[in-house]
Design an enzyme around this catalytic site. Structure first.
Site, PDB file in Angstrom:
ATOM      1  N   LYS A  12       0.806  -1.213  -0.090  1.00  0.00           N
ATOM      2  CA  LYS A  12      -0.002  -0.036  -0.129  1.00  0.00           C
ATOM      3  C   LYS A  12       0.817   1.360  -0.071  1.00  0.00           C
ATOM      4  O   LYS A  12       2.129   1.232   0.363  1.00  0.00           O
ATOM      5  CB  LYS A  12      -0.856  -0.032   1.235  1.00  0.00           C
ATOM      6  CG  LYS A  12      -1.870  -1.119   1.076  1.00  0.00           C
ATOM      7  CD  LYS A  12      -2.787  -1.017   2.302  1.00  0.00           C
ATOM      8  CE  LYS A  12      -3.836  -2.079   2.407  1.00  0.00           C
ATOM      9  NZ  LYS A  12      -5.098  -1.836   3.352  1.00  0.00           N
ATOM     10  N   TYR A  52     -12.604  -2.354  -3.677  1.00  0.00           N
ATOM     11  CA  TYR A  52     -13.082  -2.310  -2.506  1.00  0.00           C
ATOM     12  C   TYR A  52     -14.809  -2.563  -2.329  1.00  0.00           C
ATOM     13  O   TYR A  52     -15.104  -2.153  -1.146  1.00  0.00           O
ATOM     14  CB  TYR A  52     -12.399  -1.465  -1.663  1.00  0.00           C
ATOM     15  CG  TYR A  52     -11.126  -1.604  -0.897  1.00  0.00           C
ATOM     16  CD1 TYR A  52     -10.546  -2.795  -0.253  1.00  0.00           C
ATOM     17  CD2 TYR A  52      -9.920  -0.682  -1.135  1.00  0.00           C
ATOM     18  CE1 TYR A  52      -9.517  -2.905   0.212  1.00  0.00           C
ATOM     19  CE2 TYR A  52      -8.776  -0.698  -0.394  1.00  0.00           C
ATOM     20  CZ  TYR A  52      -8.694  -1.935   0.215  1.00  0.00           C
ATOM     21  OH  TYR A  52      -7.199  -2.319   0.641  1.00  0.00           O
ATOM     22  N   PHE A  60     -15.669   3.140   6.941  1.00  0.00           N
ATOM     23  CA  PHE A  60     -14.479   3.489   6.352  1.00  0.00           C
ATOM     24  C   PHE A  60     -13.991   3.514   5.082  1.00  0.00           C
ATOM     25  O   PHE A  60     -13.014   3.855   4.369  1.00  0.00           O
ATOM     26  CB  PHE A  60     -13.626   2.865   7.204  1.00  0.00           C
ATOM     27  CG  PHE A  60     -13.505   1.421   7.133  1.00  0.00           C
ATOM     28  CD1 PHE A  60     -13.043   0.663   5.876  1.00  0.00           C
ATOM     29  CD2 PHE A  60     -14.108   0.610   8.004  1.00  0.00           C
ATOM     30  CE1 PHE A  60     -13.227  -0.875   5.813  1.00  0.00           C
ATOM     31  CE2 PHE A  60     -14.283  -1.027   7.786  1.00  0.00           C
ATOM     32  CZ  PHE A  60     -13.953  -1.696   6.740  1.00  0.00           C
ATOM     33  N   ARG A  88      -2.244 -14.334   4.588  1.00  0.00           N
ATOM     34  CA  ARG A  88      -2.847 -13.647   5.679  1.00  0.00           C
ATOM     35  C   ARG A  88      -2.145 -13.831   7.177  1.00  0.00           C
ATOM     36  O   ARG A  88      -2.051 -13.143   7.875  1.00  0.00           O
ATOM     37  CB  ARG A  88      -4.280 -14.136   5.677  1.00  0.00           C
ATOM     38  CG  ARG A  88      -5.414 -13.685   4.433  1.00  0.00           C
ATOM     39  CD  ARG A  88      -6.626 -14.128   4.627  1.00  0.00           C
ATOM     40  NE  ARG A  88      -7.154 -13.254   5.428  1.00  0.00           N
ATOM     41  CZ  ARG A  88      -7.500 -11.932   5.290  1.00  0.00           C
ATOM     42  NH1 ARG A  88      -7.300 -11.485   4.269  1.00  0.00           N
ATOM     43  NH2 ARG A  88      -8.361 -11.445   6.461  1.00  0.00           N
ATOM     44  N   THR A  94      -5.362  -7.161  10.815  1.00  0.00           N
ATOM     45  CA  THR A  94      -5.693  -5.958   9.948  1.00  0.00           C
ATOM     46  C   THR A  94      -5.146  -4.706  10.790  1.00  0.00           C
ATOM     47  O   THR A  94      -4.416  -3.872  10.169  1.00  0.00           O
ATOM     48  CB  THR A  94      -7.200  -5.929   9.888  1.00  0.00           C
ATOM     49  OG1 THR A  94      -7.669  -7.147   9.221  1.00  0.00           O
ATOM     50  CG2 THR A  94      -7.442  -4.633   9.072  1.00  0.00           C
ATOM     51  N   ARG A 105       2.511  -6.735   9.095  1.00  0.00           N
ATOM     52  CA  ARG A 105       1.834  -5.422   9.612  1.00  0.00           C
ATOM     53  C   ARG A 105       2.376  -4.963  10.983  1.00  0.00           C
ATOM     54  O   ARG A 105       2.556  -3.906  11.557  1.00  0.00           O
ATOM     55  CB  ARG A 105       0.400  -5.793   9.733  1.00  0.00           C
ATOM     56  CG  ARG A 105      -0.104  -5.648   8.478  1.00  0.00           C
ATOM     57  CD  ARG A 105      -1.735  -6.077   8.311  1.00  0.00           C
ATOM     58  NE  ARG A 105      -2.376  -6.049   7.089  1.00  0.00           N
ATOM     59  CZ  ARG A 105      -3.373  -6.707   6.813  1.00  0.00           C
ATOM     60  NH1 ARG A 105      -3.978  -7.552   7.418  1.00  0.00           N
ATOM     61  NH2 ARG A 105      -4.134  -6.326   5.547  1.00  0.00           N
ATOM     62  N   ASN A 115      -1.929   0.146   6.923  1.00  0.00           N
ATOM     63  CA  ASN A 115      -1.552  -1.152   7.582  1.00  0.00           C
ATOM     64  C   ASN A 115      -0.393  -1.917   6.419  1.00  0.00           C
ATOM     65  O   ASN A 115      -0.309  -3.143   6.354  1.00  0.00           O
ATOM     66  CB  ASN A 115      -2.675  -1.856   7.789  1.00  0.00           C
ATOM     67  CG  ASN A 115      -3.467  -2.508   6.832  1.00  0.00           C
ATOM     68  OD1 ASN A 115      -3.466  -1.903   5.551  1.00  0.00           O
ATOM     69  ND2 ASN A 115      -4.498  -3.054   7.008  1.00  0.00           N
ATOM     70  N   HIS A 118      -2.310  -5.508   1.636  1.00  0.00           N
ATOM     71  CA  HIS A 118      -3.521  -6.073   1.434  1.00  0.00           C
ATOM     72  C   HIS A 118      -3.296  -7.521   0.880  1.00  0.00           C
ATOM     73  O   HIS A 118      -2.290  -7.757   0.050  1.00  0.00           O
ATOM     74  CB  HIS A 118      -4.422  -5.240   0.683  1.00  0.00           C
ATOM     75  CG  HIS A 118      -5.401  -5.989   0.063  1.00  0.00           C
ATOM     76  ND1 HIS A 118      -6.690  -6.175   0.756  1.00  0.00           N
ATOM     77  CD2 HIS A 118      -5.920  -6.849  -1.111  1.00  0.00           C
ATOM     78  CE1 HIS A 118      -7.514  -6.957   0.022  1.00  0.00           C
ATOM     79  NE2 HIS A 118      -6.766  -7.290  -1.059  1.00  0.00           N
ATOM     80  N   GLU A 129      -9.489 -10.810  -7.406  1.00  0.00           N
ATOM     81  CA  GLU A 129      -8.593  -9.654  -7.308  1.00  0.00           C
ATOM     82  C   GLU A 129      -7.310  -9.707  -8.230  1.00  0.00           C
ATOM     83  O   GLU A 129      -6.824  -8.691  -8.724  1.00  0.00           O
ATOM     84  CB  GLU A 129      -8.129  -9.507  -5.968  1.00  0.00           C
ATOM     85  CG  GLU A 129      -9.248  -9.243  -4.957  1.00  0.00           C
ATOM     86  CD  GLU A 129      -8.761  -9.266  -3.424  1.00  0.00           C
ATOM     87  OE1 GLU A 129      -7.538  -9.483  -3.333  1.00  0.00           O
ATOM     88  OE2 GLU A 129      -9.702  -8.625  -2.571  1.00  0.00           O
TER      89      GLU A 129
HETATM   90  P1  CMP Z   1      -7.305  -4.487   3.740  1.00  0.00           P
HETATM   91  O1  CMP Z   1      -6.763  -5.780   4.163  1.00  0.00           O
HETATM   92  O2  CMP Z   1      -6.819  -4.017   2.690  1.00  0.00           O
HETATM   93  O3  CMP Z   1      -8.876  -4.746   3.502  1.00  0.00           O
HETATM   94  C1  CMP Z   1      -9.652  -3.483   3.821  1.00  0.00           C
HETATM   95  C2  CMP Z   1      -8.891  -2.215   4.675  1.00  0.00           C
HETATM   96  O4  CMP Z   1      -9.950  -1.527   5.158  1.00  0.00           O
HETATM   97  C3  CMP Z   1      -8.320  -2.959   5.603  1.00  0.00           C
HETATM   98  O5  CMP Z   1      -7.250  -3.528   5.122  1.00  0.00           O
HETATM   99  C4  CMP Z   1      -7.839  -1.713   6.452  1.00  0.00           C
HETATM  100  O6  CMP Z   1      -6.513  -0.972   5.974  1.00  0.00           O
HETATM  101  C5  CMP Z   1      -9.126  -0.900   6.176  1.00  0.00           C
HETATM  102  N1  CMP Z   1      -9.946  -0.463   7.422  1.00  0.00           N
HETATM  103  C6  CMP Z   1     -10.035   0.752   7.704  1.00  0.00           C
HETATM  104  N2  CMP Z   1     -10.767   0.683   9.026  1.00  0.00           N
HETATM  105  C7  CMP Z   1     -11.223  -0.489   9.280  1.00  0.00           C
HETATM  106  C8  CMP Z   1     -11.897  -1.471  10.204  1.00  0.00           C
HETATM  107  N3  CMP Z   1     -12.362  -0.611  11.017  1.00  0.00           N
HETATM  108  N4  CMP Z   1     -11.953  -2.736   9.978  1.00  0.00           N
HETATM  109  C9  CMP Z   1     -11.478  -3.270   9.061  1.00  0.00           C
HETATM  110  N5  CMP Z   1     -10.751  -2.717   7.846  1.00  0.00           N
HETATM  111  C10 CMP Z   1     -10.421  -1.272   8.104  1.00  0.00           C
END
Ligand code: CMP
Length: 136
Positions: A12, A52, A60, A88, A94, A105, A115, A118, A129
């Site tokens: 990212k 997304y 968010f 993962r 996350t 992360r 973070n 992805h 994807e």
């Molecule tokens: P990612 O794995 O890219 O998938 C969705 C993204 O939303 C996640 O990583 C986070 O960076 C972002 N995000 C922001 N706020 C939240 C939240 N409250 N819960 C989960 N993902 C979040």
């Protein structure tokens, strides 16, 4: 039985900006992933919104899409036995503050938004994807 899978990884904007691309790729390679294809790109906000879409109803969503399109990213197809779960695990939770020691992360993430990486969360989403970024 072998279960070789492919998964999509994104380095990212926060990680590309801090020049962490090489270190993150090294972690993938050290953990047995093959990088099948990769490219550095910057996407438009409407493309991030499409990527997304599963998060469309989340509070968010708008910030997430603005963030993913805010700077260059590196997208990769990773391949390994059980690649989706393995990636993962290597990424960690996350929210970097909940991520286990030694995960990407935990090492590099700044916040739940920034973070650093992805990764696809299922076989079905990995296909979608990968096609999103690599189908010509
Ligand atoms: P990612 O794995 O890219 O998938 C969705 C993204 O939303 C996640 O990583 C986070 O960076 C972002 N995000 C922001 N706020 C939240 C939240 N409250 N819960 C989960 N993902 C979040």
């Amino acid at each position: 039985m072998n279960n070789i899978e492919q998964t999509l990884s994104i380095v990212k904007p926060d990680a590309v900006e801090r020049n962490l691309e090489g270190k993150i790729k090294e972690m993938f390679l050290n953990n047995g992933f093959k990088i099948v294809q990769e490219k550095k790109i910057q996407i438009e906000k409407h493309e991030a919104e499409k990527f997304y879409k599963v998060h469309e109803i989340k509070p968010f969503y708008n910030d997430l899409c603005a963030y993913l399109s805010s700077g260059p990213i590196v997208v990769m197809i990773l391949e390994k036995e059980n690649a989706i779960v393995a990636n993962r695990e290597l990424m960690g939770s996350t929210n970097p503050k909940d991520a286990a020691e030694g995960t990407i992360r935990k090492k590099f993430g700044i916040s739940i938004d920034k973070n650093s990486v992805h990764g696809s969360d299922s076989v079905e989403n990995a296909k979608i994807e990968i096609d999103f970024f690599f189908k010509s």
